[in-house]
Design a protein around this motif. Structure first.
Motif, PDB file in Angstrom:
ATOM      1  N   UNK A  15       0.881  -1.173   0.000  1.00  0.00           N
ATOM      2  CA  UNK A  15       0.000   0.000   0.000  1.00  0.00           C
ATOM      3  C   UNK A  15       0.920   1.225   0.000  1.00  0.00           C
ATOM      4  N   UNK A  16       1.390   1.601  -1.181  1.00  0.00           N
ATOM      5  CA  UNK A  16       2.399   2.642  -1.334  1.00  0.00           C
ATOM      6  C   UNK A  16       1.960   3.952  -0.680  1.00  0.00           C
ATOM      7  N   UNK A  17       0.713   4.283  -0.813  1.00  0.00           N
ATOM      8  CA  UNK A  17       0.147   5.474  -0.188  1.00  0.00           C
ATOM      9  C   UNK A  17      -1.296   5.149   0.181  1.00  0.00           C
ATOM     10  N   UNK A  18      -1.920   5.954   1.038  1.00  0.00           N
ATOM     11  CA  UNK A  18      -3.322   5.670   1.384  1.00  0.00           C
ATOM     12  C   UNK A  18      -4.194   5.616   0.131  1.00  0.00           C
ATOM     13  N   UNK A  19      -5.058   4.659   0.096  1.00  0.00           N
ATOM     14  CA  UNK A  19      -5.992   4.453  -1.023  1.00  0.00           C
ATOM     15  C   UNK A  19      -5.290   4.207  -2.350  1.00  0.00           C
ATOM     16  N   UNK A  20      -4.106   3.634  -2.307  1.00  0.00           N
ATOM     17  CA  UNK A  20      -3.323   3.396  -3.521  1.00  0.00           C
ATOM     18  C   UNK A  20      -4.080   2.580  -4.553  1.00  0.00           C
ATOM     19  N   UNK A  21      -4.756   1.518  -4.113  1.00  0.00           N
ATOM     20  CA  UNK A  21      -5.375   0.601  -5.056  1.00  0.00           C
ATOM     21  C   UNK A  21      -6.706   1.103  -5.624  1.00  0.00           C
ATOM     22  N   UNK A  22      -7.138   2.309  -5.274  1.00  0.00           N
ATOM     23  CA  UNK A  22      -8.312   2.877  -5.942  1.00  0.00           C
ATOM     24  C   UNK A  22      -8.040   3.051  -7.428  1.00  0.00           C
ATOM     25  N   UNK A  23      -6.800   3.287  -7.783  1.00  0.00           N
ATOM     26  CA  UNK A  23      -6.431   3.413  -9.187  1.00  0.00           C
ATOM     27  C   UNK A  23      -6.623   2.131  -9.968  1.00  0.00           C
ATOM     28  N   UNK A  24      -6.636   1.006  -9.256  1.00  0.00           N
ATOM     29  CA  UNK A  24      -6.834  -0.289  -9.915  1.00  0.00           C
ATOM     30  C   UNK A  24      -8.249  -0.412 -10.483  1.00  0.00           C
ATOM     31  N   UNK A  25      -9.165   0.449 -10.034  1.00  0.00           N
ATOM     32  CA  UNK A  25     -10.528   0.421 -10.583  1.00  0.00           C
ATOM     33  C   UNK A  25     -10.517   0.745 -12.076  1.00  0.00           C
ATOM     34  N   UNK A  26      -9.637   1.647 -12.480  1.00  0.00           N
ATOM     35  CA  UNK A  26      -9.544   1.996 -13.892  1.00  0.00           C
ATOM     36  C   UNK A  26      -8.999   0.836 -14.712  1.00  0.00           C
ATOM     37  N   UNK A  27      -8.042   0.127 -14.150  1.00  0.00           N
ATOM     38  CA  UNK A  27      -7.496  -1.060 -14.814  1.00  0.00           C
ATOM     39  C   UNK A  27      -8.578  -2.131 -14.899  1.00  0.00           C
ATOM     40  N   UNK A  28      -9.340  -2.292 -13.836  1.00  0.00           N
ATOM     41  CA  UNK A  28     -10.427  -3.269 -13.805  1.00  0.00           C
ATOM     42  C   UNK A  28     -11.462  -2.957 -14.880  1.00  0.00           C
ATOM     43  N   UNK A  29     -11.790  -1.692 -15.045  1.00  0.00           N
ATOM     44  CA  UNK A  29     -12.734  -1.280 -16.080  1.00  0.00           C
ATOM     45  C   UNK A  29     -12.219  -1.694 -17.460  1.00  0.00           C
ATOM     46  N   UNK A  30     -10.957  -1.414 -17.721  1.00  0.00           N
ATOM     47  CA  UNK A  30     -10.358  -1.777 -19.011  1.00  0.00           C
ATOM     48  C   UNK A  30     -10.361  -3.275 -19.244  1.00  0.00           C
TER      49      UNK A  30
END
Length: 126
Positions: free
Chosen positions: A51-66
């Motif tokens: 968890x590099x920074x707080x809420x780091x994996x929220x960005x993975x939602x965009x990858x999931x969409x793709x």
């Protein structure tokens, strides 16, 4: 085919992107739905904080969409174009495949996202 040190190896195996020596997840099986996103805090081999920074994996939602769009398009092409199924059957196939692949897409999107920021380092040790 999949060699340690490649991003594809880390993405498909769910291993630490820096050392690729241990799984990032508490439970390696993505079909255990209650534990699908439970991760270790750090890699026990190289010490990488996932968890590099707080809420780091929220960005993975965009990858999931793709990933979901790509899967939907692939299933549509296979069912409608190649197998000549009816349009309703094709859309049911898309929905069914997305439901079945849901836990895998969750993990793959996290794996892809963290691998976008961290590269393999064979000399990494704690």
């Amino acid at each position: 085919m999949l060699k340690k040190g490649s991003k594809l190896y880390s993405i498909l195996t769910g291993t630490c992107p820096k050392c690729q020596n241990e799984s990032m997840y508490l439970d390696k099986n993505p079909l255990h739905l209650s534990k699908v996103l439970k991760m270790h805090e750090n890699c026990s081999h190289c010490g990488l904080k996932y968890q590099i920074e707080p809420s780091f994996f929220y960005g993975a939602m965009y990858v999931s969409y793709g990933l979901n769009v790509a899967i939907g398009i692939a299933v549509f092409i296979i069912s409608y174009v190649l197998l000549n199924y009816d349009i309703k059957v094709s859309f049911i196939s898309i929905v069914a495949s997305l439901i079945v692949l849901f836990p895998f897409v969750l993990r793959w999107s996290r794996n892809i996202y963290i691998n976008m920021f961290i590269s393999y380092d064979p000399t990494s040790k704690k």
